[in-house]
Design a protein around this motif. Sequence first.
Motif, PDB file in Angstrom:
ATOM      1  N   GLY A 182     -14.534 -51.487  46.009  1.00 21.66           N
ATOM      2  CA  GLY A 182     -13.137 -51.289  45.649  1.00 21.66           C
ATOM      3  C   GLY A 182     -12.818 -49.929  45.089  1.00 21.66           C
ATOM      4  N   LEU A 183     -13.733 -48.982  45.229  1.00 22.18           N
ATOM      5  CA  LEU A 183     -13.517 -47.629  44.728  1.00 22.18           C
ATOM      6  C   LEU A 183     -13.051 -46.725  45.871  1.00 22.18           C
ATOM      7  CD1 LEU A 183     -16.759 -47.350  42.558  1.00 22.18           C
ATOM      8  CD2 LEU A 183     -14.444 -47.895  41.769  1.00 22.18           C
ATOM      9  N   PRO A 184     -12.368 -45.625  45.550  1.00 21.48           N
ATOM     10  CA  PRO A 184     -11.887 -44.730  46.605  1.00 21.48           C
ATOM     11  C   PRO A 184     -13.000 -43.938  47.279  1.00 21.48           C
ATOM     12  CG  PRO A 184     -11.406 -43.824  44.446  1.00 21.48           C
ATOM     13  CD  PRO A 184     -11.909 -45.215  44.216  1.00 21.48           C
ATOM     14  N   GLY A 185     -14.170 -43.933  46.703  1.00 22.33           N
ATOM     15  CA  GLY A 185     -15.332 -43.204  47.215  1.00 22.33           C
ATOM     16  C   GLY A 185     -16.363 -43.142  46.116  1.00 22.33           C
ATOM     17  N   ILE A 186     -17.441 -42.394  46.327  1.00 23.60           N
ATOM     18  CA  ILE A 186     -18.428 -42.279  45.265  1.00 23.60           C
ATOM     19  C   ILE A 186     -17.812 -41.529  44.086  1.00 23.60           C
ATOM     20  CG2 ILE A 186     -20.419 -42.408  46.804  1.00 23.60           C
ATOM     21  CD1 ILE A 186     -20.694 -39.367  46.566  1.00 23.60           C
ATOM     22  N   ILE A 187     -18.181 -41.934  42.878  1.00 23.74           N
ATOM     23  CA  ILE A 187     -17.604 -41.333  41.678  1.00 23.74           C
ATOM     24  C   ILE A 187     -18.720 -40.747  40.812  1.00 23.74           C
ATOM     25  CG2 ILE A 187     -15.605 -42.858  41.666  1.00 23.74           C
ATOM     26  CD1 ILE A 187     -16.982 -44.522  39.497  1.00 23.74           C
ATOM     27  N   LEU A 188     -18.378 -39.729  40.046  1.00 25.16           N
ATOM     28  CA  LEU A 188     -19.341 -39.112  39.151  1.00 25.16           C
ATOM     29  C   LEU A 188     -19.616 -40.044  37.969  1.00 25.16           C
ATOM     30  CD1 LEU A 188     -20.954 -36.481  38.630  1.00 25.16           C
ATOM     31  CD2 LEU A 188     -19.013 -35.703  37.255  1.00 25.16           C
ATOM     32  N   HIS A 189     -20.851 -40.070  37.506  1.00 21.60           N
ATOM     33  CA  HIS A 189     -21.233 -40.888  36.362  1.00 21.60           C
ATOM     34  C   HIS A 189     -20.381 -40.530  35.138  1.00 21.60           C
ATOM     35  CE1 HIS A 189     -24.641 -40.339  39.022  1.00 21.60           C
ATOM     36  NE2 HIS A 189     -25.249 -41.392  38.504  1.00 21.60           N
ATOM     37  N   GLY A 190     -20.099 -41.523  34.316  1.00 20.26           N
ATOM     38  CA  GLY A 190     -19.372 -41.260  33.085  1.00 20.26           C
ATOM     39  C   GLY A 190     -20.128 -40.315  32.171  1.00 20.26           C
ATOM     40  N   THR A 191     -21.450 -40.487  32.090  1.00 19.67           N
ATOM     41  CA  THR A 191     -22.242 -39.622  31.217  1.00 19.67           C
ATOM     42  C   THR A 191     -22.252 -38.185  31.713  1.00 19.67           C
ATOM     43  OG1 THR A 191     -24.158 -40.541  32.402  1.00 19.67           O
ATOM     44  CG2 THR A 191     -23.754 -41.337  30.177  1.00 19.67           C
ATOM     45  N   ALA A 192     -22.228 -37.976  33.019  1.00 19.34           N
ATOM     46  CA  ALA A 192     -22.159 -36.618  33.567  1.00 19.34           C
ATOM     47  C   ALA A 192     -20.786 -36.014  33.289  1.00 19.34           C
ATOM     48  CB  ALA A 192     -22.431 -36.634  35.068  1.00 19.34           C
ATOM     49  N   THR A 193     -19.734 -36.808  33.471  1.00 16.09           N
ATOM     50  CA  THR A 193     -18.379 -36.356  33.163  1.00 16.09           C
ATOM     51  C   THR A 193     -18.282 -35.938  31.696  1.00 16.09           C
ATOM     52  OG1 THR A 193     -17.469 -37.868  34.833  1.00 16.09           O
ATOM     53  CG2 THR A 193     -15.949 -37.040  33.158  1.00 16.09           C
ATOM     54  N   LEU A 194     -18.856 -36.750  30.829  1.00 21.36           N
ATOM     55  CA  LEU A 194     -18.835 -36.462  29.402  1.00 21.36           C
ATOM     56  C   LEU A 194     -19.605 -35.181  29.081  1.00 21.36           C
ATOM     57  CD1 LEU A 194     -18.056 -37.355  26.555  1.00 21.36           C
ATOM     58  CD2 LEU A 194     -20.089 -38.817  26.523  1.00 21.36           C
ATOM     59  N   ALA A 195     -20.776 -35.016  29.698  1.00 21.67           N
ATOM     60  CA  ALA A 195     -21.595 -33.830  29.432  1.00 21.67           C
ATOM     61  C   ALA A 195     -20.885 -32.547  29.877  1.00 21.67           C
ATOM     62  CB  ALA A 195     -22.943 -33.954  30.144  1.00 21.67           C
ATOM     63  N   PHE A 196     -20.266 -32.562  31.053  1.00 25.81           N
ATOM     64  CA  PHE A 196     -19.513 -31.393  31.523  1.00 25.81           C
ATOM     65  C   PHE A 196     -18.355 -31.078  30.567  1.00 25.81           C
ATOM     66  CE2 PHE A 196     -21.101 -32.242  36.009  1.00 25.81           C
ATOM     67  CZ  PHE A 196     -21.809 -31.060  36.100  1.00 25.81           C
ATOM     68  N   SER A 197     -17.647 -32.124  30.148  1.00 25.85           N
ATOM     69  CA  SER A 197     -16.485 -31.936  29.279  1.00 25.85           C
ATOM     70  C   SER A 197     -16.892 -31.415  27.913  1.00 25.85           C
ATOM     71  CB  SER A 197     -15.726 -33.264  29.123  1.00 25.85           C
ATOM     72  OG  SER A 197     -15.292 -33.756  30.381  1.00 25.85           O
ATOM     73  N   VAL A 198     -17.930 -32.012  27.327  1.00 24.18           N
ATOM     74  CA  VAL A 198     -18.388 -31.587  26.008  1.00 24.18           C
ATOM     75  C   VAL A 198     -18.879 -30.143  26.051  1.00 24.18           C
ATOM     76  CG1 VAL A 198     -20.174 -31.938  24.253  1.00 24.18           C
ATOM     77  CG2 VAL A 198     -18.926 -33.891  25.170  1.00 24.18           C
ATOM     78  N   SER A 199     -19.587 -29.780  27.118  1.00 21.29           N
ATOM     79  CA  SER A 199     -20.069 -28.408  27.255  1.00 21.29           C
ATOM     80  C   SER A 199     -18.909 -27.417  27.278  1.00 21.29           C
ATOM     81  CB  SER A 199     -20.899 -28.269  28.538  1.00 21.29           C
ATOM     82  OG  SER A 199     -22.083 -29.029  28.466  1.00 21.29           O
ATOM     83  N   ALA A 200     -17.850 -27.750  28.016  1.00 20.04           N
ATOM     84  CA  ALA A 200     -16.682 -26.874  28.101  1.00 20.04           C
ATOM     85  C   ALA A 200     -15.993 -26.752  26.747  1.00 20.04           C
ATOM     86  CB  ALA A 200     -15.706 -27.402  29.148  1.00 20.04           C
ATOM     87  N   VAL A 201     -15.856 -27.874  26.036  1.00 24.46           N
ATOM     88  CA  VAL A 201     -15.185 -27.875  24.741  1.00 24.46           C
ATOM     89  C   VAL A 201     -15.978 -27.074  23.707  1.00 24.46           C
ATOM     90  CG1 VAL A 201     -14.510 -29.324  22.786  1.00 24.46           C
ATOM     91  CG2 VAL A 201     -13.948 -30.026  25.119  1.00 24.46           C
ATOM     92  N   LEU A 202     -17.277 -27.294  23.640  1.00 28.34           N
ATOM     93  CA  LEU A 202     -18.097 -26.595  22.662  1.00 28.34           C
ATOM     94  C   LEU A 202     -18.120 -25.094  22.936  1.00 28.34           C
ATOM     95  CD1 LEU A 202     -21.152 -28.990  22.152  1.00 28.34           C
ATOM     96  CD2 LEU A 202     -18.963 -28.920  20.964  1.00 28.34           C
ATOM     97  N   GLY A 203     -18.142 -24.731  24.214  1.00 29.50           N
ATOM     98  CA  GLY A 203     -18.115 -23.311  24.560  1.00 29.50           C
ATOM     99  C   GLY A 203     -16.807 -22.655  24.168  1.00 29.50           C
ATOM    100  N   LYS A 204     -15.711 -23.360  24.386  1.00 27.89           N
ATOM    101  CA  LYS A 204     -14.389 -22.812  24.072  1.00 27.89           C
ATOM    102  C   LYS A 204     -14.208 -22.596  22.572  1.00 27.89           C
ATOM    103  CE  LYS A 204      -9.987 -21.786  24.581  1.00 27.89           C
ATOM    104  NZ  LYS A 204      -9.530 -20.525  25.221  1.00 27.89           N
ATOM    105  N   PHE A 205     -14.663 -23.558  21.773  1.00 33.29           N
ATOM    106  CA  PHE A 205     -14.430 -23.499  20.331  1.00 33.29           C
ATOM    107  C   PHE A 205     -15.642 -22.976  19.551  1.00 33.29           C
ATOM    108  CE2 PHE A 205     -11.342 -26.618  21.858  1.00 33.29           C
ATOM    109  CZ  PHE A 205     -10.189 -26.199  21.203  1.00 33.29           C
ATOM    110  N   SER A 206     -16.668 -22.504  20.276  1.00 34.98           N
ATOM    111  CA  SER A 206     -17.882 -21.977  19.641  1.00 34.98           C
ATOM    112  C   SER A 206     -18.428 -22.950  18.604  1.00 34.98           C
ATOM    113  CB  SER A 206     -17.586 -20.620  18.978  1.00 34.98           C
ATOM    114  OG  SER A 206     -17.153 -19.687  19.940  1.00 34.98           O
ATOM    115  N   PHE A 207     -18.507 -24.199  19.020  1.00 37.00           N
ATOM    116  CA  PHE A 207     -18.958 -25.283  18.145  1.00 37.00           C
ATOM    117  C   PHE A 207     -20.227 -25.839  18.774  1.00 37.00           C
ATOM    118  CE2 PHE A 207     -18.667 -29.594  16.332  1.00 37.00           C
ATOM    119  CZ  PHE A 207     -18.384 -29.280  15.012  1.00 37.00           C
TER     120      PHE A 207
END
Length: 222
Positions: free
Chosen positions: A165-190
């Motif tokens: 019932g999905l539109p296609g293969i989807i990226l893992h939630g943990t991978a999505t989270l890791a990409f997002s956290v990396s971007a946020v920490l880099g932006k705010f130097s945290f």
Amino acid sequence: RRGGEWLHLVRAGFAHDGAGLAVGLRGGDAVELPPFRGFLAEHLVHAQHDMTLHREVEEGELLISGKVVSVAQRRPGTFVVLRMEARGEAGEGVSTTDYGMLYRGVALEGGDRALERVEDPPSHGQELKKIGEVGIAATAAHVYTECARIWNPIHTDPEYAREAGLPGIILHGTATLAFSVSAVLGKFSFHNPGRVRCRFTGMVLMPGALRVHASRQGDAIA
């Protein structure tokens, strides 16, 4: 994180023979989880995540244990929270993770129950500004599957994903989270967050782009 994305302790592996897994709740009660291949993989998606780091992650061996602490009926299906504790070689706490799984379209028998209190991620207190965009390659889920050892065909098999019932293969939630956290920490130097919490409300298709929005809220970043 060593020269790459900020990949935190988001998931532990539990070996089983595919015949199903029973986890205890409240004395003699148990919640029976169906076999991973088939019913479980077809209906299961990562819905929520809450990780607390008790100290900085260092090279070395970790002992990871887990137990189901909560099951509840939600409108889309049954919501199960697996709590994982990671400890160092001396027994010291390294991280505590509440891994929220949603079994889409599955009804819970016996009503909601919990061993321990589970917190939902907080709502945003202010507008989140776009801070960047992360390109997601067509092979991202295949690479992450092998690296993280999360073998769920909804991430790698297009036909299986569509049948689920999905539109296609989807990226893992943990991978999505890791990409997002990396971007946020880099932006705010945290660089050393003590806690990471999120709720997954959309699917990341591949190839594609992950647009990251964030803002500072006191000592926290949303």
